[in-house]
Design an enzyme around this catalytic site. Structure first.
Site, PDB file in Angstrom:
ATOM      1  N   ARG A  16       0.834  -1.308   0.163  1.00  9.35           N
ATOM      2  CA  ARG A  16       0.058  -0.125  -0.184  1.00  9.35           C
ATOM      3  C   ARG A  16       0.989   1.240  -0.042  1.00  9.35           C
ATOM      4  O   ARG A  16       0.579   2.319  -0.815  1.00  9.35           O
ATOM      5  CB  ARG A  16      -0.825   0.194   1.210  1.00  9.35           C
ATOM      6  N   THR A  17       1.765   1.525   0.916  1.00  5.84           N
ATOM      7  CA  THR A  17       2.372   2.413   0.959  1.00  5.84           C
ATOM      8  C   THR A  17       3.064   2.969  -0.254  1.00  5.84           C
ATOM      9  O   THR A  17       3.142   4.047  -0.578  1.00  5.84           O
ATOM     10  CB  THR A  17       3.430   2.570   2.411  1.00  5.84           C
ATOM     11  N   LYS A  34      26.305  -3.370   0.621  1.00  3.17           N
ATOM     12  CA  LYS A  34      27.623  -3.373   0.447  1.00  3.17           C
ATOM     13  C   LYS A  34      28.363  -2.616   1.737  1.00  3.17           C
ATOM     14  O   LYS A  34      29.304  -2.475   1.910  1.00  3.17           O
ATOM     15  CB  LYS A  34      28.266  -2.583  -0.612  1.00  3.17           C
ATOM     16  N   ARG A  66      11.133   3.805   3.914  1.00  4.06           N
ATOM     17  CA  ARG A  66      10.499   2.792   4.930  1.00  4.06           C
ATOM     18  C   ARG A  66      11.891   2.135   5.126  1.00  4.06           C
ATOM     19  O   ARG A  66      12.755   1.654   4.588  1.00  4.06           O
ATOM     20  CB  ARG A  66       9.483   1.744   4.344  1.00  4.06           C
ATOM     21  N   HIS A 110       4.531   5.727  11.727  1.00  3.24           N
ATOM     22  CA  HIS A 110       3.845   5.345  10.209  1.00  3.24           C
ATOM     23  C   HIS A 110       2.989   6.732  10.105  1.00  3.24           C
ATOM     24  O   HIS A 110       1.770   6.499   9.811  1.00  3.24           O
ATOM     25  CB  HIS A 110       3.326   4.080  10.122  1.00  3.24           C
TER      26      HIS A 110
HETATM   27  N1   CP Z   1      -0.353  -0.303   5.932  1.00  2.00           N
HETATM   28  C1   CP Z   1       0.652  -0.487   5.458  1.00  2.00           C
HETATM   29  O1   CP Z   1       1.849   0.376   5.530  1.00  2.00           O
HETATM   30  O2   CP Z   1       0.678  -1.412   4.392  1.00  2.00           O
HETATM   31  P1   CP Z   1       2.271  -1.757   3.358  1.00  2.00           P
HETATM   32  O3   CP Z   1       3.154  -2.302   4.496  1.00  2.00           O
HETATM   33  O4   CP Z   1       1.652  -2.568   2.582  1.00  2.00           O
HETATM   34  O5   CP Z   1       2.602  -0.644   2.937  1.00  2.00           O
END
Ligand code: CP
Length: 318
Positions: A66-67, A96, A117, A145
């Site tokens: 999703r993100t 590396k 991320r 998040h």
């Molecule tokens: N909700 C969410 O962060 O989903 P993903 O891990 O698929 O990005």
């Protein structure tokens, strides 16, 4: 002739708008972003291409559906383009031994913003300290998040019409779930909300978040009894038990099915209430529940597009 490749980018006159964690989001900015997201959803801004000629780097050291996709779709829909490292821990020079700080400084020389991320708590803040462009936290381990929490608020507002005076149950893995940690803090920016923190003792919300909620005089209670809490909620926000954060597979096996939202349990959720989940899910929501109109989690995921358009527009277009 001016060397356009080696000339420093003219970005330094205005402060860089990082979104490294929930601290960056006060109530005024949350409302501004949600309003902008609504304008994107309802089409009033869709003809413009405010990020034409801009580049976004999505740098993901952990898996995502999703993100990453919603940020990339958002950038394209705003007229911009995307550079993507979808498996940066193995497919970038992190393999590396390159440090996050070095990588971010380099990528920031190619892109106008970075969506990051990373498995380490605080990674986005570390990145923001060295980045020459905006860094947006797309999840830092079991930390935060913030854009998920924004799209959660957007969903609540859209479904229930308000963000205040709500009774919100946050259920499941509150110890490791970064989405609920951020959401609890953002809900505390609005008056009259009551949080019900529903988890087994081993998966309680961290003391850092509890301390911040106390500081904000946020009404809350803790319980391990999902069935007992559900009947007077406006929102039940269910979460996955985060297998990848457990050191002991036995402990995960013991806790993985601690709360399962079934069609039978849904009978106890009020008719006006909604069931949310950041996704991905495993067994914690029975797929039979998907047909229930109160099951908002796929609508919630879709809302990520509008909210991330608003976040990119805020961070990059100014
Ligand atoms: N909700 C969410 O962060 O989903 P993903 O891990 O698929 O990005």
């Amino acid at each position: 002739m001016r060397d356009t490749l080696t000339a420093p980018p003219a970005r330094t006159q205005v402060p860089i708008r990082h979104l490294a964690g929930p601290d960056a989001l006060d109530r005024a900015l949350i409302e501004q972003l949600l309003e902008r997201a609504a304008s994107f959803e309802h089409g009033s801004e869709m003809k413009a291409a405010p990020l034409l000629g801009r580049l976004l780097a999505t740098v993901f050291y952990e898996p995502s559906t999703r993100t990453r996709f919603s940020f990339e779709a958002a950038m394209h829909r705003l007229g911009g383009q995307v550079l993507s490292a979808e498996n940066a821990s193995r497919a970038s020079s992190a393999a590396k031994g390159e440090s996050l700080e070095d990588a971010i400084q380099v990528i920031g020389g190619y892109a106008d913003a970075i969506v990051l991320r990373h498995p380490d708590v605080g990674a986005a803040e570390r990145a923001a300290r060295v980045a020459p462009v905006a860094v947006i936290n797309a999840g830092d381990g079991r930390g935060h998040h913030p854009t998920q929490a924004l799209l959660d608020l957007y969903t609540i507002k859209k479904e229930l019409g308000r963000l205040d005076h709500l009774r919100v149950g946050l259920a499941g893995d509150l110890r490791n779930g970064r989405t609920v940690r951020s959401l609890a803090l953002l809900l505390s920016r609005f008056p009259g909300n009551e949080l019900v923190l529903i988890s087994p003792r081993a998966l309680r919300m961290g003391e850092d978040v509890i301390g911040a909620l106390n500081q904000a005089q946020q009404g809350m209670q803790e319980t391990s009894d999902l069935g007992g809490a559900i009947a007077d909620l406006d929102v039940l926000y269910q979460t996955r038990i985060q297998a990848e954060r457990f050191e002991s597979p036995e402990e995960y096996e013991r806790l993985r099915s601690v709360y399962v939202v079934s069609a039978e349990l849904m009978r106890r959720l009020p008719e006006h209430a909604i069931l949310m989940h950041p996704l991905p899910r495993r067994e914690e929501i029975d797929p039979l529940v998907d047909a229930d109109p109160r099951a908002a989690y796929f609508r919630q995921a879709r809302n990520g597009l509008w909210v991330r358009m608003a976040v990119l527009d805020w961070a990059v277009a100014h």
